[in-house]
Design a protein around this motif. Sequence first.
Motif, mmCIF file in Angstrom:
data_model
loop_
_atom_site.group_PDB
_atom_site.id
_atom_site.type_symbol
_atom_site.label_atom_id
_atom_site.label_comp_id
_atom_site.label_asym_id
_atom_site.label_seq_id
_atom_site.Cartn_x
_atom_site.Cartn_y
_atom_site.Cartn_z
ATOM 1 N N ASP A 59 61.968 54.555 62.643
ATOM 2 C CA ASP A 59 61.368 53.432 61.928
ATOM 3 C C ASP A 59 61.109 52.220 62.831
ATOM 4 O O ASP A 59 60.405 51.292 62.439
ATOM 5 C CB ASP A 59 62.249 53.016 60.749
ATOM 6 C CG ASP A 59 63.664 52.673 61.178
ATOM 7 O OD1 ASP A 59 64.292 53.479 61.878
ATOM 8 O OD2 ASP A 59 64.139 51.578 60.816
ATOM 9 N N VAL A 61 59.655 52.530 65.833
ATOM 10 C CA VAL A 61 58.568 52.848 66.758
ATOM 11 C C VAL A 61 57.315 52.029 66.443
ATOM 12 O O VAL A 61 56.722 51.393 67.330
ATOM 13 C CB VAL A 61 58.250 54.354 66.740
ATOM 14 C CG1 VAL A 61 57.012 54.653 67.582
ATOM 15 C CG2 VAL A 61 59.452 55.154 67.249
ATOM 16 N N ARG A 62 56.889 52.026 65.175
ATOM 17 C CA ARG A 62 55.649 51.332 64.799
ATOM 18 C C ARG A 62 55.717 49.827 65.066
ATOM 19 O O ARG A 62 54.788 49.274 65.677
ATOM 20 C CB ARG A 62 55.356 51.594 63.326
ATOM 21 C CG ARG A 62 54.032 51.003 62.849
ATOM 22 C CD ARG A 62 52.900 51.953 63.115
ATOM 23 N NE ARG A 62 51.791 51.305 63.776
ATOM 24 C CZ ARG A 62 50.638 51.920 64.037
ATOM 25 N NH1 ARG A 62 50.472 53.191 63.709
ATOM 26 N NH2 ARG A 62 49.677 51.296 64.654
ATOM 27 N N PRO A 63 56.793 49.130 64.640
ATOM 28 C CA PRO A 63 56.842 47.686 64.937
ATOM 29 C C PRO A 63 56.810 47.381 66.435
ATOM 30 O O PRO A 63 56.149 46.426 66.863
ATOM 31 C CB PRO A 63 58.166 47.241 64.307
ATOM 32 C CG PRO A 63 58.438 48.244 63.245
ATOM 33 C CD PRO A 63 57.907 49.537 63.770
ATOM 34 N N HIS A 96 55.496 49.280 68.827
ATOM 35 C CA HIS A 96 54.137 49.594 69.293
ATOM 36 C C HIS A 96 53.186 48.448 68.973
ATOM 37 O O HIS A 96 52.420 47.987 69.831
ATOM 38 C CB HIS A 96 53.664 50.890 68.629
ATOM 39 C CG HIS A 96 52.231 51.235 68.925
ATOM 40 N ND1 HIS A 96 51.166 50.627 68.266
ATOM 41 C CD2 HIS A 96 51.677 52.112 69.803
ATOM 42 C CE1 HIS A 96 50.038 51.113 68.732
ATOM 43 N NE2 HIS A 96 50.307 52.018 69.655
ATOM 44 N N ASP A 97 53.230 47.958 67.733
ATOM 45 C CA ASP A 97 52.293 46.927 67.307
ATOM 46 C C ASP A 97 52.553 45.602 68.025
ATOM 47 O O ASP A 97 51.607 44.883 68.371
ATOM 48 C CB ASP A 97 52.373 46.741 65.791
ATOM 49 C CG ASP A 97 51.831 47.951 65.030
ATOM 50 O OD1 ASP A 97 51.233 48.831 65.690
ATOM 51 O OD2 ASP A 97 52.011 48.019 63.808
ATOM 52 N N THR A 109 62.174 58.400 71.395
ATOM 53 C CA THR A 109 60.785 58.011 71.600
ATOM 54 C C THR A 109 60.723 56.989 72.733
ATOM 55 O O THR A 109 61.452 55.991 72.719
ATOM 56 C CB THR A 109 60.177 57.400 70.328
ATOM 57 O OG1 THR A 109 60.233 58.361 69.275
ATOM 58 C CG2 THR A 109 58.726 56.992 70.560
#
Length: 418
Positions: free
Chosen positions: A351, A353-355, A357-358, A394
């Motif tokens: 959970d 990873v996305r924050p 990345h952005d 990741t």
Amino acid sequence: MITVIGVDGGPLGAEAVASLAGAACVAGAQRHLDAVEVPAGTRRIAIRALDAALEQIMSDPGPVAVLASGDPGFFGIVRALRARGAEPRVLPGVSSVALAFARLGLPWDDAVVVSAHGRAEQGRGPRRALAAALAHPKAAILTAPGGAGPEAFLPALLAAGRRVHVAQRLGTADEQVTLVGEEEASRRTWAHPNVVVAVDPENTVAATMAWTSGHPGAPDGWALGEDAFEHRASMITKPEVRALVLARLGPRPGTVVWDVGAGSGSVAVECARFGAHAIAFERDRADRERIRRNAAAHGVRVEVVAGTAPASTEAAMSPDAVFVGGGGPAVLAGVVRRRPARVVVALAAVDRVRPAHDLLAEAGYVVSGAQVQASRLAPLPGGSLRFAAANPVTVLWATGAETTGEQGGAVSRGLAGA
């Protein structure tokens, strides 16, 4: 015909004297022109701005004699002349680095030699030279006026526990070699040209005979196993993950690499083994001691900074690459504010990873990533083998930002081996 003559304060050799006598034009810094006998009527080029002087030298019908400090083929004008198509005859003197170490009675085949001349591109200034000197137990820095003099290096080198000398005007009547203390470093001005020599008092001579000068280059092996480091309850970046992390960080001499949330410091130690100046940020006191022991066990220096990121990173030397192994969005945001060229993040929780990345993408980085899941060979009863799966991790890596130059620069006194 261009002849480059090295001037080291001693009398010129017969070849050099003959070249000067037969030259139609003599070029050099004013101090060099004043130091030799230039025949009457000979054209003179006083080298102030190098590019303009080189144009005059290359366009002169000659023969031209060019005067330069010490060995002009060692961080000197020979390179610039060759780059413009000249094939000069070179009559070298003794290099300033050789003279500096000779005055101190030290060998220098185990020293890294770096130049701060002309290294201000992309705002880096003397940072690369300082990073290389901090990462190596014996270093010589060829300084330059205008922000790259001894004052740019002395505070950090002294804070790192180095014994530091400034050798000024070597080979001249006003030669001076000074052992520098902290008080003197902050108030004294230095005559140019000069060489800064920094030596770890506990490593004045390399433990083994050097076979190559300076930094030995890449270590024999990397992505070392967990057993190569002291760690707390397997809280260590696993070798398979560390191999990818190191590849994306690109540690090498002259680079500054941060290891944020360092834990055992395995990433920082491996970066230091490649010759980078590694800085490990860790809030846990026991872990900081482990990092120091791990660095000492591998014979490298890692700067260890106490505190919670991003606050603990504010005064640190600006990084070229950063590994974030622990901490949340605030830590990553603090890293991004320093604009390193490369950021690598290891995440066990999906959970996050996305924050992450952005956040990196919004800061202008090009972001890539991979999930690393290794299965290691393990024994079974009866001599058979199986694969034991490790938890997936990741790894995100972000590239494309340029460093903004000298932000911060204070060096912690919490140093491995200090």
